[in-house]
Design a protein around this motif. Structure first.
Motif, short mmCIF file in Angstrom:
data_model
loop_
_atom_site.label_atom_id
_atom_site.label_comp_id
_atom_site.label_asym_id
_atom_site.label_seq_id
_atom_site.Cartn_x
_atom_site.Cartn_y
_atom_site.Cartn_z
N MET A 1 49.56 68.58 56.67
CA MET A 1 50.41 69.76 56.78
C MET A 1 49.82 70.88 55.93
O MET A 1 49.42 70.69 54.80
N LYS A 2 49.77 72.05 56.52
CA LYS A 2 49.22 73.20 55.81
C LYS A 2 50.25 73.75 54.84
O LYS A 2 51.45 73.65 55.04
N LYS A 3 49.74 74.38 53.79
CA LYS A 3 50.57 75.01 52.79
C LYS A 3 50.17 76.47 52.68
O LYS A 3 49.07 76.86 53.09
N LEU A 4 51.04 77.27 52.11
CA LEU A 4 50.73 78.68 51.94
C LEU A 4 49.49 78.88 51.06
O LEU A 4 48.74 79.83 51.23
N LYS A 5 49.27 77.96 50.16
CA LYS A 5 48.11 78.05 49.26
C LYS A 5 46.79 77.98 50.03
O LYS A 5 45.76 78.46 49.56
N ASP A 6 46.79 77.38 51.22
CA ASP A 6 45.58 77.29 52.03
C ASP A 6 45.11 78.65 52.54
O ASP A 6 43.99 78.78 53.03
N TYR A 7 45.96 79.67 52.43
CA TYR A 7 45.64 81.00 52.94
C TYR A 7 45.40 82.00 51.81
O TYR A 7 45.51 83.20 52.01
N GLU A 8 45.06 81.48 50.63
CA GLU A 8 44.75 82.34 49.49
C GLU A 8 43.26 82.63 49.42
O GLU A 8 42.44 81.77 49.73
N ILE A 9 42.95 83.84 49.02
CA ILE A 9 41.56 84.23 48.79
C ILE A 9 41.44 84.60 47.32
O ILE A 9 42.12 85.52 46.85
N GLY A 10 40.63 83.87 46.62
CA GLY A 10 40.40 84.16 45.20
C GLY A 10 39.51 85.38 45.07
O GLY A 10 38.35 85.36 45.47
N ILE A 11 40.04 86.44 44.47
CA ILE A 11 39.30 87.70 44.41
C ILE A 11 38.71 87.97 43.02
O ILE A 11 37.84 88.82 42.88
N ALA A 12 39.17 87.25 42.02
CA ALA A 12 38.76 87.56 40.65
C ALA A 12 37.27 87.33 40.43
O ALA A 12 36.60 88.11 39.75
N LYS A 13 36.71 86.29 40.99
CA LYS A 13 35.31 85.94 40.74
C LYS A 13 34.36 86.41 41.83
O LYS A 13 33.17 86.11 41.79
N LEU A 14 34.86 87.15 42.80
CA LEU A 14 34.00 87.63 43.88
C LEU A 14 33.15 88.80 43.42
O LEU A 14 33.60 89.66 42.67
N SER A 15 31.93 88.84 43.92
CA SER A 15 31.06 89.98 43.63
C SER A 15 31.39 91.13 44.58
O SER A 15 32.04 90.94 45.62
N ASN A 16 30.94 92.30 44.25
CA ASN A 16 31.21 93.49 45.07
C ASN A 16 30.26 93.53 46.26
O ASN A 16 29.19 94.13 46.22
N LYS A 17 30.66 92.85 47.32
CA LYS A 17 29.92 92.85 48.58
C LYS A 17 30.85 92.34 49.68
O LYS A 17 32.04 92.17 49.47
N ARG A 18 30.30 92.05 50.84
CA ARG A 18 31.09 91.58 51.99
C ARG A 18 31.14 90.05 51.98
O ARG A 18 30.12 89.39 51.82
N HIS A 19 32.35 89.50 52.20
CA HIS A 19 32.58 88.06 52.23
C HIS A 19 33.29 87.70 53.53
O HIS A 19 34.13 88.46 54.02
N SER A 20 32.99 86.52 54.07
CA SER A 20 33.59 86.07 55.34
C SER A 20 34.43 84.82 55.11
O SER A 20 34.02 83.91 54.39
N TYR A 21 35.59 84.78 55.80
CA TYR A 21 36.49 83.63 55.73
C TYR A 21 37.00 83.33 57.13
O TYR A 21 37.10 84.23 57.97
N GLU A 22 37.36 82.07 57.36
CA GLU A 22 38.01 81.67 58.60
C GLU A 22 39.22 80.83 58.26
O GLU A 22 39.16 79.95 57.40
#
Length: 182
Positions: A1-22
């Protein structure tokens, strides 16, 4: 069963560029929201996140089908969905929803959950009148027929009707007496 947490994107550690998610959305995704509008479905959301110093831009492309209930026959049917939306998040002093597609978050925000946005975009893409595909052609024919049989109501101003009554010699004398009461 999916949870709402499965649809989170962690933004704090991302670098300043383009990122892809599915993100895959199935019946368990729609159960998280507990509404009767959509009873299930199978969709794939491709999310392109463009992170800069002051702005996060989410390009969302959702494709698949949802299971709806026909308003006329109460039969379930699959309805194709294709949604393309852009959602922006900027940094500020407090968490605010500035517009439907623009949010403000604090610099310390670690992650953004996009589940509600995905659900809203899907829901807004659905037609108001949910008809099974076998009724769609009938509905189109009814609309074409109704356009031919348009009844237009017109009314005349009082001055127009008095002018016509003066020209008409065969009026009932009882009506003439009533008109003189004014």
């Amino acid at each position: 069963m999916k949870k709402l947490k499965d649809y989170e994107i962690g933004i704090a550690k991302l670098s300043n560029k383009r990122h892809s998610y599915e993100f895959e959305m199935d019946d368990s995704f729609f159960e998280l929201f507990g509404t009767d509008i959509i009873s299930g479905g199978k969709l794939l959301a491709k999310v392109e996140l463009d992170k800069t110093e002051s702005l996060l831009t989410f390009d969302i492309d959702i494709e698949g089908h949802v299971r709806l209930t026909c308003d006329r026959s109460l039969d379930e049917f699959d309805y194709p969905v294709h949604v393309q939306q852009v959602f922006r998040v900027k940094y500020g002093e407090e968490n605010l929803e500035l517009d439907d597609d623009l949010w403000q978050i604090t610099n310390g925000t670690q992650a953004i959950n996009i589940a509600q946005h995905l659900y809203d975009y899907i829901s807004l893409s659905l037609p108001m009148k949910k008809l099974h595909p076998r009724f769609v052609e009938e509905s189109d024919e009814e609309e074409d027929d109704s356009e031919e049989d348009i009844l237009i109501y017109t009314s005349r101003s009082e001055s127009d009707s008095e002018d016509e009554d003066d020209d008409d010699e065969d009026t009932d004398p009882r009506w003439d007496a009533l008109r003189n009461l004014n």
